[in-house]
Design a protein around this motif. Sequence first.
Motif, PDB file in Angstrom:
ATOM      1  N   ASP A 102       0.846  -1.189   0.000  1.00  0.00           N
ATOM      2  CA  ASP A 102       0.000   0.000   0.000  1.00  0.00           C
ATOM      3  C   ASP A 102       0.886   1.245   0.000  1.00  0.00           C
ATOM      4  O   ASP A 102       0.714   2.133  -0.835  1.00  0.00           O
ATOM      5  N   SER A 114      -1.577  -4.749   2.253  1.00  0.00           N
ATOM      6  CA  SER A 114      -3.009  -5.086   2.191  1.00  0.00           C
ATOM      7  C   SER A 114      -3.175  -6.479   1.582  1.00  0.00           C
ATOM      8  O   SER A 114      -2.759  -6.716   0.445  1.00  0.00           O
ATOM      9  N   LYS A 117      -6.506  -6.241  -0.968  1.00  0.00           N
ATOM     10  CA  LYS A 117      -6.270  -5.708  -2.303  1.00  0.00           C
ATOM     11  C   LYS A 117      -5.520  -6.716  -3.174  1.00  0.00           C
ATOM     12  O   LYS A 117      -5.786  -6.855  -4.363  1.00  0.00           O
TER      13      LYS A 117
END
Length: 601
Positions: A102, A114, A117
């Motif tokens: 991130d 993350s 994600k």
Amino acid sequence: MSELQDEVLMNQNVSPEEFDWDSFESGLDADARKEKTDLQEIYNDSLNDLEDNDVLVGKVVRITDKEAIVDINFKSEGVISLNEFRYNNDLKVGDEVEVMVDRREDKNGQLQLSHKKARTLRAWDKVNELNETGEVVNGFVKSRTKGGMIVDIFGIEAFLPGSQIDVKPIKDYDQYVGKTMEFKVVKINPEFKNVVVSHKALIEADIEDQKREIIAQLEKGQVLEGTVKNITSYGVFIDLGGVDGLIHITDLSWSRVNHPSEILEDGQTVKVVILDFDDEKTRIQLGMKQLEPHPWEKLSEELKEGDKVKGKVVVVADYGAFVEVAPGVEGLIHVSEMSWSTHLRSAGDFVKVGDEVEAVVLSIDREERKISLGMKQLSSDPWENIEQKYPVGSKHTGTVRNFTNFGVFVELEEGIDGLIYISDLSWTKKIKHPSEFCNVGDKLDVVVLELDTAARRLSLGHKQLQENPWDKFEQKYAEGTVHTGKASDVFDKGAQVQFEDAEVEAFCPARLLEKEDGTKIKKGEEAEFKVIEFNKDFKRVVVSHTGTFREDDRRGNSGGGSKNQSQSNNAAAVVSTGDERATLGDIDALAELKRRMEEGQ
């Protein structure tokens, strides 16, 4: 130099150029410094290789109450909230997980990772791959939504339309919520990150496989068992266990069927025979009636012409009615065989669908499977003993049925019609068309003039019921007699003159309209007229006003001449008038005049 450097040089007893200042400042010798430089380069390289949004595989090194600490071989470890691992309740130290960078460093110098994600990004790659390959994927049905369901696939929320849940319509969507099912990715919208999946496509694929397997075994004439799937006005679709076939309405029963629902109902199990199919066997034609013998084969051999039969009217057309005399066996009653009447009407005037009727077999053809029937044969022929019922000269009352240009057809009773020629309607009226004299449906008194039994023809008359008024007119309006008349119409060639007898209308040539004062009679004027010709057969009267006071014009000509010549001139004058047309009557008059002239010669 600073005082500190001077002090160091004095203690080392070396010149400034020879002193190792790097070692002095770092506290490391040359080898130590080289090792440190190499490590620094490796570290810098690792920093350059790591970018935001990179997806890497890391190892869980520690788990707290709220976070998971993941090592990705970076200068520091990353921290990920446990909320991102809710789908994985078994997460433990040592597990390898995919993470996305991130931020390399937050304000505290901490590496931000993350897992969600990374998982989503990998999921999109996988979903696109599934869309291309058509591979089946497991998905979790999360909830209902408008028009369908929400399905979790690799963490992506995909849409399952209601029409794509099953091959059959689904009423209760809630029964699928919370279930893990197999799906096929059928559509992706990269721009809006939308995914559409289908469970129905997998079922259809299975059905197609079953179809191919079933179709490969089909043969014409094969008898199968199936289930009624759909009923239409033209036939019934039968499910043969994964493949559908159609029974056309005409192949349901040997008897006539108005609608397939009269024979079958939805869900009913039936036996069918394969009649035909196309090359790919995608359209299969089935039959039910073919499983039973043809009704004609069961028809009694004793049935013959002249036999009486009873049956039910199944079809009515203008030309006749079809009557089912036995299951699957129909005979035709032509409209001409329904009544002795010669006025052919529609069969619907005699029978309707569903009527039970009795008829006589007129003909039967077992090879062509045709039967002709008759209804009128059950009653006597009205032309039997016709000479006793309607002898020549007998008087009757009939009904006007229809007109022709030459006469009127009058029905004396059903099956007995006679013709009144237009010339036999009235003694005095000049009738151009029968509709001027009467209307269809009128009652009319008639007398039988002629009877032809063999040809079934009856000649009738109406005027013959009265005395011919021209018999008395022959005496009253004899040639040479003088009468008072009115010029009802005046035209170039002469005038029409009306006498006291309304039926008598005379013609006066133009040159014979001259009065003593030299003027001519005008329309509406009354005067004396002398009859110069009277013809009873053709109802013609020729008169002259001039002849009432001029002797040499008594015959309508200024010179002498024979009687025959005078009649020829008068007849020619009549035919040549602009008001009268050359009719068959005129031609007949000339023929009669010619005959009389020849006799005179």
